[in-house]
Design an enzyme around this catalytic site. Structure first.
Site, PDB file in Angstrom:
ATOM      1  N   THR A 199      -4.657  -2.896  13.600  1.00 51.26           N
ATOM      2  CA  THR A 199      -5.488  -1.867  13.004  1.00 51.26           C
ATOM      3  C   THR A 199      -5.265  -0.516  13.672  1.00 51.26           C
ATOM      4  OG1 THR A 199      -7.733  -1.373  12.251  1.00 51.26           O
ATOM      5  CG2 THR A 199      -7.507  -2.217  14.494  1.00 51.26           C
ATOM      6  N   ALA A 200      -5.597   0.551  12.965  1.00 51.55           N
ATOM      7  CA  ALA A 200      -5.300   1.910  13.431  1.00 51.55           C
ATOM      8  C   ALA A 200      -5.923   2.216  14.788  1.00 51.55           C
ATOM      9  CB  ALA A 200      -5.781   2.923  12.400  1.00 51.55           C
ATOM     10  N   MET A 213     -11.343   6.576   7.481  1.00 55.07           N
ATOM     11  CA  MET A 213     -11.573   7.289   6.216  1.00 55.07           C
ATOM     12  C   MET A 213     -12.658   8.353   6.373  1.00 55.07           C
ATOM     13  SD  MET A 213     -11.317   3.967   3.679  1.00 55.07           S
ATOM     14  CE  MET A 213     -12.131   2.863   4.844  1.00 55.07           C
ATOM     15  N   ASP A 267       0.827  -1.193   0.000  1.00 55.17           N
ATOM     16  CA  ASP A 267       0.000   0.000   0.000  1.00 55.17           C
ATOM     17  C   ASP A 267       0.870   1.256   0.000  1.00 55.17           C
ATOM     18  OD1 ASP A 267      -2.296  -1.449  -0.057  1.00 55.17           O
ATOM     19  OD2 ASP A 267      -2.918  -1.035   1.998  1.00 55.17           O
ATOM     20  N   GLY A 302      -2.272  -1.374   8.532  1.00 63.01           N
ATOM     21  CA  GLY A 302      -3.262  -1.798   9.524  1.00 63.01           C
ATOM     22  C   GLY A 302      -3.534  -3.282   9.442  1.00 63.01           C
ATOM     23  N   ASP A 303      -4.801  -3.666   9.601  1.00 63.13           N
ATOM     24  CA  ASP A 303      -5.182  -5.070   9.499  1.00 63.13           C
ATOM     25  C   ASP A 303      -5.852  -5.308   8.150  1.00 63.13           C
ATOM     26  OD1 ASP A 303      -5.697  -7.716  11.226  1.00 63.13           O
ATOM     27  OD2 ASP A 303      -7.408  -7.344   9.915  1.00 63.13           O
ATOM     28  N   ALA A 357      -1.025   6.829  13.184  1.00 66.30           N
ATOM     29  CA  ALA A 357      -0.912   6.231  14.521  1.00 66.30           C
ATOM     30  C   ALA A 357       0.254   5.252  14.587  1.00 66.30           C
ATOM     31  CB  ALA A 357      -2.211   5.517  14.876  1.00 66.30           C
ATOM     32  N   LYS A 412      -3.777   2.847  -2.718  1.00 62.43           N
ATOM     33  CA  LYS A 412      -5.003   3.595  -2.999  1.00 62.43           C
ATOM     34  C   LYS A 412      -5.010   4.807  -2.083  1.00 62.43           C
ATOM     35  CE  LYS A 412      -8.041  -0.142  -4.508  1.00 62.43           C
ATOM     36  NZ  LYS A 412      -8.564   0.545  -5.686  1.00 62.43           N
TER      37      LYS A 412
END
Length: 246
Positions: free
Chosen positions: A101-102, A153, A19, A72-73, A182, A40
């Site tokens: 995750t964040a 988002m 990413d 993240g996850d 984070a 993205k």
């Protein structure tokens, strides 16, 4: 923040499709791999999902170890299902390695538990965004009364989201924590309230010029009340003793 399993596979990888927001320190773990950016980014040039799927299948057919590296996850707002479906359709076996995750990284950074006995017994991780051609998201309406919310988002629509949540009954003084990047050295954070979020864009609250460059998470709930009060106390003496400061 990586699991040991993720670090091991990166070191073994022949190809890494990653990413946009993956840090160089993480990519450096894939020292022998060909790195292919397939990120993205909202409002910017992004790699089409069907092209990512094609790249992933092609890489898996021509290399021994291929890593699809997500921030993240992968199983949370990562569009992992579409990529897993593409691999399954192509008859390619795969393993999913959990990530951090964040929301988990952000609450650890703030030293605030997303759940707290007697205060918050539930957490909702959601995104208010809907994809092209989809019906408008009802996530905010459906989860407005969940004690702790983590909104992914959401930075581009944060002011409208804050107003909408207040319309659904959230108190204007509900504490809000905004975290960009984070757990990373480039992380920035802001503690505010729902009414202030409704009046100012995230970029101003974080003190950035233009939209934030990194991933932004907006969290809110009473669990952030104490840390918000601490930040107010931290800056209060300056305003009291320097009333004429610019």
């Amino acid at each position: 923040m990586l699991t040991l399993r993720a670090a091991k596979l990166l070191a073994e990888a022949d190809v890494v499709l990653h990413d946009a927001l993956i840090g160089e320190d993480v990519l450096a773990l894939a020292s022998r791999a060909k790195r292919i950016p397939v990120g993205k980014r909202c409002g910017r040039h992004s790699t089409a999902q069907r092209f990512i799927n094609h790249q992933l299948v092609h890489a898996a057919r021509t290399n021994a170890v291929v890593v699809r590296l997500k921030g993240g996850d992968p199983m949370l707002f990562g569009r992992a299902q579409e990529e897993m479906d593409a691999l399954a359709e192509a008859g390619i076996d795969y393993e999913v390695v959990p990530g951090i995750t964040a929301a988990s990284a952000a609450c650890a950074q703030l030293r605030v538990s997303l759940t707290r006995r007697g205060l918050s017994r539930s957490v909702a991780l959601l995104t208010p965004r809907a994809g092209a051609g989809e019906n408008p998201s009802q996530a905010l309406r459906a989860n407005a009364d969940v004690p702790t919310l983590a909104l992914y988002m959401a930075s581009h629509e944060s002011m409208a989201i804050a107003r909408e949540l207040m319309e659904y009954g959230r108190a204007p003084d509900t504490p809000v924590a905004i975290i960009e990047n984070a757990s990373l050295p480039s992380s920035r954070e802001c503690l505010t309230t729902l009414s202030e979020l409704a009046a100012q864009p995230v970029s101003e609250l974080l003190g950035t010029e233009g939209p934030p460059e990194g991933a932004v998470l907006v969290m809110l709930g009473e669990v952030f009340r104490e840390v918000l009060a601490q930040r107010i106390d931290q800056f209060a003496p300056l305003s009291r003793h320097a009333p004429n400061a610019a």
